[in-house]
Scaffold this motif. Structure first.
Motif, PDB file in Angstrom:
ATOM      1  N   LYS A 158      51.090  44.148  30.224  1.00  0.00           N
ATOM      2  CA  LYS A 158      50.046  43.934  28.991  1.00  0.00           C
ATOM      3  C   LYS A 158      49.081  43.555  30.773  1.00  0.00           C
ATOM      4  O   LYS A 158      48.119  44.193  30.725  1.00  0.00           O
ATOM      5  CB  LYS A 158      49.159  42.998  28.175  1.00  0.00           C
ATOM      6  N   ALA A 159      48.935  42.371  31.480  1.00  0.00           N
ATOM      7  CA  ALA A 159      48.739  42.387  32.518  1.00  0.00           C
ATOM      8  C   ALA A 159      48.801  44.122  33.778  1.00  0.00           C
ATOM      9  O   ALA A 159      47.940  43.975  34.303  1.00  0.00           O
ATOM     10  CB  ALA A 159      48.476  41.388  33.276  1.00  0.00           C
ATOM     11  N   LEU A 160      49.863  44.327  33.643  1.00  0.00           N
ATOM     12  CA  LEU A 160      50.203  45.378  35.016  1.00  0.00           C
ATOM     13  C   LEU A 160      49.073  47.069  33.753  1.00  0.00           C
ATOM     14  O   LEU A 160      49.403  48.282  34.309  1.00  0.00           O
ATOM     15  CB  LEU A 160      50.895  46.229  34.883  1.00  0.00           C
ATOM     16  N   GLY A 161      48.504  46.835  32.458  1.00  0.00           N
ATOM     17  CA  GLY A 161      47.635  47.715  31.976  1.00  0.00           C
ATOM     18  C   GLY A 161      48.526  48.562  30.814  1.00  0.00           C
ATOM     19  O   GLY A 161      47.680  49.337  30.465  1.00  0.00           O
ATOM     20  N   CYS A 162      49.590  48.300  30.481  1.00  0.00           N
ATOM     21  CA  CYS A 162      50.377  48.615  29.080  1.00  0.00           C
ATOM     22  C   CYS A 162      49.700  47.961  27.818  1.00  0.00           C
ATOM     23  O   CYS A 162      49.174  47.236  27.044  1.00  0.00           O
ATOM     24  CB  CYS A 162      51.714  47.590  28.890  1.00  0.00           C
ATOM     25  N   GLU A 179      55.230  31.852  38.996  1.00  0.00           N
ATOM     26  CA  GLU A 179      54.278  32.638  39.683  1.00  0.00           C
ATOM     27  C   GLU A 179      54.664  34.147  40.802  1.00  0.00           C
ATOM     28  O   GLU A 179      54.165  35.008  40.042  1.00  0.00           O
ATOM     29  CB  GLU A 179      54.419  31.196  41.034  1.00  0.00           C
ATOM     30  N   ARG A 180      56.463  33.614  40.733  1.00  0.00           N
ATOM     31  CA  ARG A 180      56.729  34.909  41.703  1.00  0.00           C
ATOM     32  C   ARG A 180      56.942  36.399  40.361  1.00  0.00           C
ATOM     33  O   ARG A 180      56.183  37.813  40.533  1.00  0.00           O
ATOM     34  CB  ARG A 180      58.322  34.789  41.709  1.00  0.00           C
ATOM     35  N   TYR A 181      57.211  35.958  38.937  1.00  0.00           N
ATOM     36  CA  TYR A 181      56.906  36.772  38.185  1.00  0.00           C
ATOM     37  C   TYR A 181      56.041  37.257  37.878  1.00  0.00           C
ATOM     38  O   TYR A 181      55.295  38.817  37.560  1.00  0.00           O
ATOM     39  CB  TYR A 181      57.344  36.710  36.352  1.00  0.00           C
ATOM     40  N   ARG A 182      55.254  36.301  37.680  1.00  0.00           N
ATOM     41  CA  ARG A 182      53.376  37.258  37.582  1.00  0.00           C
ATOM     42  C   ARG A 182      53.056  37.535  38.424  1.00  0.00           C
ATOM     43  O   ARG A 182      51.932  38.456  38.175  1.00  0.00           O
ATOM     44  CB  ARG A 182      52.203  35.718  36.825  1.00  0.00           C
ATOM     45  N   SER A 183      53.083  37.406  39.358  1.00  0.00           N
ATOM     46  CA  SER A 183      52.689  38.102  41.163  1.00  0.00           C
ATOM     47  C   SER A 183      53.504  39.467  41.151  1.00  0.00           C
ATOM     48  O   SER A 183      52.734  39.701  42.184  1.00  0.00           O
ATOM     49  CB  SER A 183      52.343  37.042  41.604  1.00  0.00           C
ATOM     50  N   GLY A 184      54.719  39.668  40.523  1.00  0.00           N
ATOM     51  CA  GLY A 184      55.625  40.551  40.950  1.00  0.00           C
ATOM     52  C   GLY A 184      55.966  39.920  41.744  1.00  0.00           C
ATOM     53  O   GLY A 184      56.723  41.644  42.148  1.00  0.00           O
TER      54      GLY A 184
END
Length: 340
Positions: A185-189, A326-331
């Motif tokens: 969702k954060a990536l626009g899905c 943190e790594r996951y959410r930041s990509g």
């Protein structure tokens, strides 16, 4: 124009009693899946014999044995080893209706703006305990798309969404699908709802297993940093007071009055709103709700909040959870099963 290819993926472990039903349901779908990919976590009950037989008979069925993998790892392996554009996900122990796949992927086929779809979960029960355990363990789909997520038991998404998110977070035992959906969702899905895509499943059969489920769900919430300590301590404090007062009441009757007062307060603030919602959504609610709903809600409250506290302690104290989150959410994290 050729339609996108579609894979069904599932993770299983010691599902000998239900694996045939699951595979038959996949093969019976009105829309044929191009691939059915099963990852087995190391079954020892005969599940592998059934998988071997189905894979030998059906060209679109394949399976991989990966002893010890958790659900997130198993899903990532299955998706990585499929060659399809769209991935439909469900779990062992579930039963999709015959038109499930067609209904689930239709929003993705009709509208390129959608990246994922969530279906509907239906409770199958053999007694009143399972009926209410299922009702109280199943969340609905948000009417507002901005608040809507998709859950691993009944969802579909474009493989490109999985690649962009980095896959399911493999360091989590629970809440992996929640975090994956949040990242997407954060990536626009955008997430659609498929009301005709129905998966049936049986809830936990007894209170002990249900309590463990709620504890693990809470632990997952804590591990992804979504615990509100004020709320957790509020509920746990109330539980500790009534349980302690109940025990002390064996020595002094007055403590039982305190226990009854706290339990009455919790009934009206915690249990009664649940009963009101259940009765509104289920006009013919079984009369046994007066017993089962209070018991299940109280167990859910205690175990989930205790799990959240434990998960939060790990999140704050064990760097692996906080750092990976943190790594996951930041990509900056992706599954090792994603090539490149």
């Amino acid at each position: 124009m050729q339609r996108p290819t579609i894979a069904i993926i599932s993770t299983v472990l010691n599902e000998r009693e239900s694996i045939r039903q699951l595979l038959d349901a996949f093969l019976r779908q009105s829309l044929r899946a191009d691939e059915i990919v099963i990852v087995d976590g190391g079954s020892s009950d005969g599940t592998l014999d059934v998988l071997n037989a189905y894979a030998a008979e059906h060209r679109n069925v394949k399976f991989f044995v990966e002893p010890g993998v958790n659900i997130a790892q198993g899903r990532n392996i299955a998706i990585a080893r499929s060659h399809c554009d769209i991935v439909a996900v469900t779990d062992g122990g579930c039963r999709p209706v015959d038109g499930w796949l067609a209904a689930l992927v239709q929003p993705l086929l009709n509208d390129p703006n959608y990246g994922a779809v969530t279906g509907v979960r239906n409770v199958e029960s053999i007694n009143d305990f399972e009926f209410f355990a299922g009702k109280l363990s199943t969340s609905g789909n948000a009417a507002n798309e901005e608040e809507r997520v998709f859950h691993g038991r009944n969802s579909a998404f474009r493989k490109s969404v999985w690649l962009a998110a980095g896959g399911y977070p493999e360091w989590l035992y629970t809440a992996e699908d929640t975090l994956f959906a949040q990242r997407a969702k954060a990536l626009g899905c955008k997430v659609a709802v498929a009301p005709e895509a129905i998966i049936s499943w049986r809830p936990r059969p007894n209170l002990k297993k249900l309590a463990k489920q709620y504890y693990l769900y809470g632990k997952g919430t804590g591990r992804i940093g979504q615990t509100d300590l004020n709320i957790v301590f509020y509920h746990l404090r109330n539980h500790v007071i009534w349980m302690l007062a109940l025990l002390l009441g064996f020595g002094f009757f007055g403590f039982w009055l305190i226990a009854m007062a706290v339990l009455s307060f919790m009934f009206f603030t915690l249990v009664n709103p649940v009963i009101t919602t259940l009765k509104r959504n289920n006009p013919d609610l079984r009369p046994s709700y007066w017993f089962y709903v209070p018991v299940i809600v109280m167990v859910r409250s205690f175990c989930n909040n205790l799990g959240q506290l434990s998960g939060y302690w790990e999140y704050r104290g064990a760097g692996v959870f906080r750092d990976n989150l943190e790594r996951y959410r930041s990509g900056n994290w992706k599954s090792p099963f994603i090539a490149g």
